[in-house]
Motif scaffolding. Structure first.
Motif, PDB file in Angstrom:
ATOM      1  N   GLU A  11      28.133 -47.320  -1.392  1.00 36.08           N
ATOM      2  CA  GLU A  11      28.356 -47.359   0.205  1.00 36.08           C
ATOM      3  C   GLU A  11      29.441 -45.954   0.517  1.00 36.08           C
ATOM      4  OE1 GLU A  11      29.770 -50.032   3.871  1.00 36.08           O
ATOM      5  OE2 GLU A  11      29.192 -50.828   1.787  1.00 36.08           O
ATOM      6  N   ALA A  12      30.498 -45.838  -0.251  1.00 39.65           N
ATOM      7  CA  ALA A  12      31.316 -44.887  -0.376  1.00 39.65           C
ATOM      8  C   ALA A  12      30.473 -43.366  -0.299  1.00 39.65           C
ATOM      9  CB  ALA A  12      32.599 -44.748  -1.123  1.00 39.65           C
ATOM     10  N   GLU A  13      29.766 -43.108  -1.240  1.00 38.70           N
ATOM     11  CA  GLU A  13      28.934 -41.924  -1.362  1.00 38.70           C
ATOM     12  C   GLU A  13      27.834 -41.803  -0.036  1.00 38.70           C
ATOM     13  OE1 GLU A  13      28.362 -41.170  -5.907  1.00 38.70           O
ATOM     14  OE2 GLU A  13      27.374 -42.619  -5.206  1.00 38.70           O
ATOM     15  N   HIS A  14      27.321 -42.992   0.290  1.00 42.26           N
ATOM     16  CA  HIS A  14      26.331 -42.809   1.492  1.00 42.26           C
ATOM     17  C   HIS A  14      27.147 -42.450   2.553  1.00 42.26           C
ATOM     18  CE1 HIS A  14      23.019 -43.848   3.845  1.00 42.26           C
ATOM     19  NE2 HIS A  14      23.758 -44.686   4.756  1.00 42.26           N
ATOM     20  N   ASN A  15      28.147 -42.776   2.831  1.00 43.20           N
ATOM     21  CA  ASN A  15      29.167 -42.484   4.119  1.00 43.20           C
ATOM     22  C   ASN A  15      29.647 -40.905   4.022  1.00 43.20           C
ATOM     23  OD1 ASN A  15      29.080 -45.177   5.238  1.00 43.20           O
ATOM     24  ND2 ASN A  15      31.047 -45.772   4.152  1.00 43.20           N
ATOM     25  N   LYS A  16      29.994 -40.559   2.647  1.00 42.59           N
ATOM     26  CA  LYS A  16      30.343 -39.144   2.688  1.00 42.59           C
ATOM     27  C   LYS A  16      29.062 -38.314   3.042  1.00 42.59           C
ATOM     28  CE  LYS A  16      33.683 -39.605  -1.035  1.00 42.59           C
ATOM     29  NZ  LYS A  16      34.045 -39.193  -2.580  1.00 42.59           N
ATOM     30  N   LEU A  17      27.859 -38.808   2.710  1.00 39.37           N
ATOM     31  CA  LEU A  17      26.534 -38.104   2.928  1.00 39.37           C
ATOM     32  C   LEU A  17      26.439 -37.893   4.432  1.00 39.37           C
ATOM     33  CD1 LEU A  17      24.420 -39.081   0.107  1.00 39.37           C
ATOM     34  CD2 LEU A  17      25.201 -36.799   0.240  1.00 39.37           C
ATOM     35  N   LEU A  18      26.615 -39.117   5.078  1.00 42.29           N
ATOM     36  CA  LEU A  18      26.471 -39.145   6.616  1.00 42.29           C
ATOM     37  C   LEU A  18      27.397 -38.296   7.066  1.00 42.29           C
ATOM     38  CD1 LEU A  18      25.862 -42.899   7.139  1.00 42.29           C
ATOM     39  CD2 LEU A  18      24.210 -41.282   7.189  1.00 42.29           C
ATOM     40  N   ASP A  19      28.745 -38.037   6.813  1.00 40.90           N
ATOM     41  CA  ASP A  19      29.842 -37.410   7.239  1.00 40.90           C
ATOM     42  C   ASP A  19      29.374 -35.926   7.182  1.00 40.90           C
ATOM     43  OD1 ASP A  19      32.118 -36.857   8.576  1.00 40.90           O
ATOM     44  OD2 ASP A  19      32.861 -36.261   6.565  1.00 40.90           O
ATOM     45  N   LEU A  20      28.661 -35.626   5.837  1.00 41.87           N
ATOM     46  CA  LEU A  20      28.398 -34.140   5.622  1.00 41.87           C
ATOM     47  C   LEU A  20      27.053 -33.492   6.503  1.00 41.87           C
ATOM     48  CD1 LEU A  20      28.567 -33.798   1.802  1.00 41.87           C
ATOM     49  CD2 LEU A  20      30.347 -32.742   3.320  1.00 41.87           C
ATOM     50  N   GLU A  21      26.248 -34.600   6.846  1.00 41.65           N
ATOM     51  CA  GLU A  21      25.037 -34.490   7.644  1.00 41.65           C
ATOM     52  C   GLU A  21      25.404 -34.101   9.137  1.00 41.65           C
ATOM     53  OE1 GLU A  21      22.421 -37.723   7.393  1.00 41.65           O
ATOM     54  OE2 GLU A  21      21.517 -36.949   5.356  1.00 41.65           O
ATOM     55  N   ARG A  22      26.461 -34.810   9.638  1.00 40.84           N
ATOM     56  CA  ARG A  22      27.045 -34.786  10.801  1.00 40.84           C
ATOM     57  C   ARG A  22      27.894 -33.311  11.024  1.00 40.84           C
ATOM     58  NH1 ARG A  22      28.357 -40.180  10.700  1.00 40.84           N
ATOM     59  NH2 ARG A  22      30.368 -39.806   9.556  1.00 40.84           N
ATOM     60  N   LYS A  23      28.464 -32.870  10.000  1.00 40.59           N
ATOM     61  CA  LYS A  23      29.134 -31.651   9.912  1.00 40.59           C
ATOM     62  C   LYS A  23      28.049 -30.465   9.891  1.00 40.59           C
ATOM     63  CE  LYS A  23      33.328 -33.188   7.741  1.00 40.59           C
ATOM     64  NZ  LYS A  23      34.401 -33.244   6.638  1.00 40.59           N
ATOM     65  N   LEU A  24      26.882 -30.713   9.022  1.00 40.92           N
ATOM     66  CA  LEU A  24      25.905 -29.665   9.136  1.00 40.92           C
ATOM     67  C   LEU A  24      25.450 -29.749  10.681  1.00 40.92           C
ATOM     68  CD1 LEU A  24      24.078 -27.787   7.425  1.00 40.92           C
ATOM     69  CD2 LEU A  24      22.630 -29.820   7.064  1.00 40.92           C
ATOM     70  N   ASP A  25      25.123 -30.488  11.150  1.00 41.67           N
ATOM     71  CA  ASP A  25      24.572 -30.649  12.503  1.00 41.67           C
ATOM     72  C   ASP A  25      25.519 -29.734  13.556  1.00 41.67           C
ATOM     73  OD1 ASP A  25      22.314 -32.182  12.031  1.00 41.67           O
ATOM     74  OD2 ASP A  25      23.149 -33.841  12.599  1.00 41.67           O
ATOM     75  N   LEU A  26      26.800 -30.026  13.357  1.00 39.98           N
ATOM     76  CA  LEU A  26      27.786 -29.183  14.111  1.00 39.98           C
ATOM     77  C   LEU A  26      27.831 -27.746  13.821  1.00 39.98           C
ATOM     78  CD1 LEU A  26      31.186 -31.528  14.007  1.00 39.98           C
ATOM     79  CD2 LEU A  26      29.599 -31.065  15.723  1.00 39.98           C
ATOM     80  N   VAL A  27      27.639 -27.400  12.586  1.00 41.66           N
ATOM     81  CA  VAL A  27      27.292 -25.983  12.283  1.00 41.66           C
ATOM     82  C   VAL A  27      26.320 -25.523  12.673  1.00 41.66           C
ATOM     83  CG1 VAL A  27      27.104 -24.463  10.142  1.00 41.66           C
ATOM     84  CG2 VAL A  27      29.093 -26.234  10.099  1.00 41.66           C
ATOM     85  N   LYS A  28      25.115 -26.047  12.840  1.00 37.50           N
ATOM     86  CA  LYS A  28      24.020 -25.575  13.268  1.00 37.50           C
ATOM     87  C   LYS A  28      24.031 -25.339  14.727  1.00 37.50           C
ATOM     88  CE  LYS A  28      20.631 -27.589   9.993  1.00 37.50           C
ATOM     89  NZ  LYS A  28      19.682 -28.544   9.693  1.00 37.50           N
ATOM     90  N   GLU A  29      24.911 -26.196  15.604  1.00 32.45           N
ATOM     91  CA  GLU A  29      25.028 -25.921  16.882  1.00 32.45           C
ATOM     92  C   GLU A  29      25.843 -24.908  17.271  1.00 32.45           C
ATOM     93  OE1 GLU A  29      24.107 -27.719  19.725  1.00 32.45           O
ATOM     94  OE2 GLU A  29      22.677 -28.681  18.386  1.00 32.45           O
ATOM     95  N   ARG A  30      26.812 -24.784  16.467  1.00 30.15           N
ATOM     96  CA  ARG A  30      27.752 -23.444  16.593  1.00 30.15           C
ATOM     97  C   ARG A  30      27.042 -22.119  16.301  1.00 30.15           C
ATOM     98  NH1 ARG A  30      33.161 -25.760  13.290  1.00 30.15           N
ATOM     99  NH2 ARG A  30      33.778 -27.271  15.219  1.00 30.15           N
ATOM    100  N   GLU A  31      26.003 -22.181  15.282  1.00 29.03           N
ATOM    101  CA  GLU A  31      25.169 -21.029  14.832  1.00 29.03           C
ATOM    102  C   GLU A  31      24.201 -20.587  16.169  1.00 29.03           C
ATOM    103  OE1 GLU A  31      23.033 -22.185  11.592  1.00 29.03           O
ATOM    104  OE2 GLU A  31      24.755 -21.384  10.099  1.00 29.03           O
ATOM    105  N   LYS A  32      23.816 -21.938  16.803  1.00 31.69           N
ATOM    106  CA  LYS A  32      23.003 -21.500  18.110  1.00 31.69           C
ATOM    107  C   LYS A  32      23.914 -20.765  18.906  1.00 31.69           C
ATOM    108  CE  LYS A  32      19.659 -25.305  17.458  1.00 31.69           C
ATOM    109  NZ  LYS A  32      19.427 -26.667  17.903  1.00 31.69           N
TER     110      LYS A  32
END
Length: 168
Positions: free
Chosen positions: A72-93
């Motif tokens: 579950e901890a790894e899963h939460n880390k993956l979700l957190d990384l996906e949120r950060k990736l989404d933020l990076v994509k928004e900033r790139e736009k």
């Protein structure tokens, strides 16, 4: 089912720990206990080999289809990384929009006649020292002017006092 020994529990706790933290350094027993790996290992060993075999079987099935069993901890880390990736994509736009705006401004600047712009800049540069000199002269005049005015005014005659009227 025999009670597991401390060494067996430690080995199982380490296996569980490294499964969750593959690149971590070897933890102390106290750390394993604090993080809950010790109790989990003890429970796994108390359940027997069936649970361990079931988990191994599930991990093998996941591996066969190109997946991995995660905690579950790894899963939460993956979700957190996906949120950060989404933020990076928004900033790139946003950066792309700003970049397009800057390119449009650059095009507008390139279209303006450069000699006129350069002449205006030269004119502004030349005006600055003259403006400073004028301001300095005005300050000197303001400081000196009150003294000259006082000297230029003649002495005013004194005003005679009026006689007092008798009271009735």
């Amino acid at each position: 089912m025999p009670t597991p020994t401390g060494e067996e529990i430690r080995e199982e706790a380490l296996r569980l720990f490294y499964q969750s933290n593959p690149s971590a350094t070897t933890p102390e027993d106290d750390e394993l206990k604090e993080d809950g790996y010790w109790n989990l290992a003890q429970q796994n060993l108390m359940r027997g080999e069936e649970t361990t075999e079931t988990l191994a079987y599930l991990e093998q099935l996941a591996n066969d289809v190109g997946r991995r069993v995660v905690t579950e901890a790894e899963h939460n880390k993956l979700l957190d990384l996906e949120r950060k990736l989404d933020l990076v994509k928004e900033r790139e736009k946003k950066v792309a929009v700003i970049k397009a705006h800057l390119e449009a401004l650059k095009t507008q600047l390139d279209e303006k006649p450069q000699p006129q712009v350069i002449e205006r800049i030269i004119q502004i540069i030349k005006e600055k020292p003259a403006k400073k000199e004028r301001e300095g002269e005005e300050r000197r005049i303001r400081k000196v002017q009150p003294f000259k005015v006082r000297k230029a005014l003649p002495e005013l005659p004194s005003i005679p006092e009026f006689p007092e009227f008798p009271s009735f």
